[in-house]
Design a protein around this motif. Sequence first.
Motif, PDB file in Angstrom:
ATOM      1  N   THR A 103     -84.761  74.214 -45.140  1.00  0.00           N
ATOM      2  CA  THR A 103     -85.383  75.141 -46.086  1.00  0.00           C
ATOM      3  C   THR A 103     -84.762  74.991 -47.472  1.00  0.00           C
ATOM      4  N   ILE A 104     -83.446  74.873 -47.520  1.00  0.00           N
ATOM      5  CA  ILE A 104     -82.766  74.687 -48.808  1.00  0.00           C
ATOM      6  C   ILE A 104     -83.221  73.385 -49.466  1.00  0.00           C
ATOM      7  N   LYS A 105     -83.209  72.302 -48.717  1.00  0.00           N
ATOM      8  CA  LYS A 105     -83.588  70.999 -49.289  1.00  0.00           C
ATOM      9  C   LYS A 105     -85.068  70.961 -49.696  1.00  0.00           C
ATOM     10  N   SER A 106     -85.892  71.825 -49.123  1.00  0.00           N
ATOM     11  CA  SER A 106     -87.326  71.874 -49.435  1.00  0.00           C
ATOM     12  C   SER A 106     -87.668  72.915 -50.492  1.00  0.00           C
ATOM     13  N   TYR A 107     -86.709  73.693 -50.908  1.00  0.00           N
ATOM     14  CA  TYR A 107     -86.963  74.795 -51.833  1.00  0.00           C
ATOM     15  C   TYR A 107     -87.544  74.261 -53.146  1.00  0.00           C
ATOM     16  N   PRO A 108     -88.672  74.804 -53.594  1.00  0.00           N
ATOM     17  CA  PRO A 108     -89.364  74.253 -54.777  1.00  0.00           C
ATOM     18  C   PRO A 108     -88.504  74.114 -56.033  1.00  0.00           C
ATOM     19  N   GLU A 109     -87.632  75.070 -56.318  1.00  0.00           N
ATOM     20  CA  GLU A 109     -86.815  75.021 -57.533  1.00  0.00           C
ATOM     21  C   GLU A 109     -85.703  73.984 -57.459  1.00  0.00           C
ATOM     22  N   LEU A 110     -85.520  73.355 -56.279  1.00  0.00           N
ATOM     23  CA  LEU A 110     -84.443  72.385 -56.104  1.00  0.00           C
ATOM     24  C   LEU A 110     -84.970  70.973 -55.842  1.00  0.00           C
ATOM     25  N   GLN A 111     -86.177  70.700 -56.260  1.00  0.00           N
ATOM     26  CA  GLN A 111     -86.740  69.369 -56.066  1.00  0.00           C
ATOM     27  C   GLN A 111     -86.432  68.463 -57.257  1.00  0.00           C
ATOM     28  N   GLY A 112     -86.275  67.173 -56.993  1.00  0.00           N
ATOM     29  CA  GLY A 112     -86.062  66.189 -58.052  1.00  0.00           C
ATOM     30  C   GLY A 112     -84.643  66.136 -58.587  1.00  0.00           C
ATOM     31  N   LEU A 113     -83.695  66.741 -57.874  1.00  0.00           N
ATOM     32  CA  LEU A 113     -82.302  66.722 -58.331  1.00  0.00           C
ATOM     33  C   LEU A 113     -81.692  65.341 -58.141  1.00  0.00           C
ATOM     34  N   ARG A 114     -80.791  64.950 -59.019  1.00  0.00           N
ATOM     35  CA  ARG A 114     -80.109  63.660 -58.863  1.00  0.00           C
ATOM     36  C   ARG A 114     -78.994  63.703 -57.847  1.00  0.00           C
ATOM     37  N   ARG A 115     -78.389  64.879 -57.660  1.00  0.00           N
ATOM     38  CA  ARG A 115     -77.233  64.932 -56.767  1.00  0.00           C
ATOM     39  C   ARG A 115     -77.178  66.264 -56.042  1.00  0.00           C
ATOM     40  N   TRP A 116     -76.916  66.163 -54.750  1.00  0.00           N
ATOM     41  CA  TRP A 116     -76.596  67.307 -53.898  1.00  0.00           C
ATOM     42  C   TRP A 116     -75.164  67.109 -53.433  1.00  0.00           C
ATOM     43  N   SER A 117     -74.444  68.199 -53.285  1.00  0.00           N
ATOM     44  CA  SER A 117     -73.059  68.106 -52.842  1.00  0.00           C
ATOM     45  C   SER A 117     -72.744  69.266 -51.910  1.00  0.00           C
ATOM     46  N   LEU A 118     -71.751  69.061 -51.059  1.00  0.00           N
ATOM     47  CA  LEU A 118     -71.217  70.113 -50.207  1.00  0.00           C
ATOM     48  C   LEU A 118     -69.871  69.658 -49.695  1.00  0.00           C
ATOM     49  N   ALA A 119     -69.139  70.584 -49.109  1.00  0.00           N
ATOM     50  CA  ALA A 119     -67.843  70.260 -48.498  1.00  0.00           C
ATOM     51  C   ALA A 119     -67.821  70.886 -47.112  1.00  0.00           C
ATOM     52  N   THR A 120     -67.335  70.132 -46.132  1.00  0.00           N
ATOM     53  CA  THR A 120     -67.233  70.644 -44.771  1.00  0.00           C
ATOM     54  C   THR A 120     -66.078  69.973 -44.050  1.00  0.00           C
ATOM     55  N   LYS A 121     -65.435  70.714 -43.161  1.00  0.00           N
ATOM     56  CA  LYS A 121     -64.405  70.139 -42.307  1.00  0.00           C
ATOM     57  C   LYS A 121     -64.962  69.787 -40.936  1.00  0.00           C
ATOM     58  N   ASP A 122     -66.052  70.451 -40.534  1.00  0.00           N
ATOM     59  CA  ASP A 122     -66.452  70.345 -39.135  1.00  0.00           C
ATOM     60  C   ASP A 122     -67.948  70.244 -38.855  1.00  0.00           C
ATOM     61  N   ALA A 123     -68.783  70.138 -39.867  1.00  0.00           N
ATOM     62  CA  ALA A 123     -70.230  70.117 -39.612  1.00  0.00           C
ATOM     63  C   ALA A 123     -70.900  68.851 -40.132  1.00  0.00           C
ATOM     64  N   HIS A 124     -70.164  67.757 -40.130  1.00  0.00           N
ATOM     65  CA  HIS A 124     -70.706  66.501 -40.654  1.00  0.00           C
ATOM     66  C   HIS A 124     -71.999  66.091 -39.961  1.00  0.00           C
ATOM     67  N   SER A 125     -72.070  66.245 -38.648  1.00  0.00           N
ATOM     68  CA  SER A 125     -73.261  65.788 -37.920  1.00  0.00           C
ATOM     69  C   SER A 125     -74.501  66.581 -38.322  1.00  0.00           C
ATOM     70  N   LEU A 126     -74.341  67.850 -38.654  1.00  0.00           N
ATOM     71  CA  LEU A 126     -75.488  68.637 -39.135  1.00  0.00           C
ATOM     72  C   LEU A 126     -75.992  68.067 -40.455  1.00  0.00           C
ATOM     73  N   TYR A 127     -75.107  67.892 -41.409  1.00  0.00           N
ATOM     74  CA  TYR A 127     -75.520  67.483 -42.754  1.00  0.00           C
ATOM     75  C   TYR A 127     -75.973  66.026 -42.811  1.00  0.00           C
ATOM     76  N   GLU A 128     -75.433  65.183 -41.953  1.00  0.00           N
ATOM     77  CA  GLU A 128     -75.873  63.779 -41.913  1.00  0.00           C
ATOM     78  C   GLU A 128     -77.351  63.676 -41.585  1.00  0.00           C
ATOM     79  N   GLN A 129     -77.882  64.613 -40.816  1.00  0.00           N
ATOM     80  CA  GLN A 129     -79.310  64.616 -40.471  1.00  0.00           C
ATOM     81  C   GLN A 129     -80.196  64.797 -41.702  1.00  0.00           C
ATOM     82  N   PHE A 130     -79.615  65.267 -42.795  1.00  0.00           N
ATOM     83  CA  PHE A 130     -80.358  65.516 -44.022  1.00  0.00           C
ATOM     84  C   PHE A 130     -79.985  64.543 -45.135  1.00  0.00           C
TER      85      PHE A 130
END
Length: 151
Positions: A103-130
């Motif tokens: 839902t976040i990645k599909s949110y209309p106001e967040l389309q066409g961005l050059r860079r997305w970032s986040l930090a995680t210690k333990d949820a890499h497999s979730l975010y890799e899917q995106f």
Amino acid sequence: MVTDELINNCIQNGYSISTDKQLLDVDSVYYLLVNESYWAKGMPEDVFKRAVDNSICFGIYKDNVTVGFARVISDKATFAYICDVFISEEHRGHGLGKWLIHTIKSYPELQGLRRWSLATKDAHSLYEQFGFVPLADPNTWMEIKTPYITP
């Protein structure tokens, strides 16, 4: 990855996602984050509320109760940072985290961005899917890290 079946299952099971801050139970989200996450321990409540006020917030709800949350810090043109992603323990295992990131990645106001970032210690497999991957060149990133100052 998120499928129509997963989304429909979440909706049919009574979950909804909204960016309407009027629906968000900020006090319960704060309580969950400081007590059940590793990254928000010690965060003063006024700091969290100011962060919510200045972010795009996504709440997951079931029976009008906030059961999931994420914030996005963005200029809505070039960059977005996803943070404070959280699903309350009793609602985990239903695909809500995947649905939330989709839902976040599909949110209309967040389309066409050059860079997305986040930090995680333990949820890499979730975010890799995106499409998230480790920094290609971590030497280009710098930070000033200050612990929460409490009175």
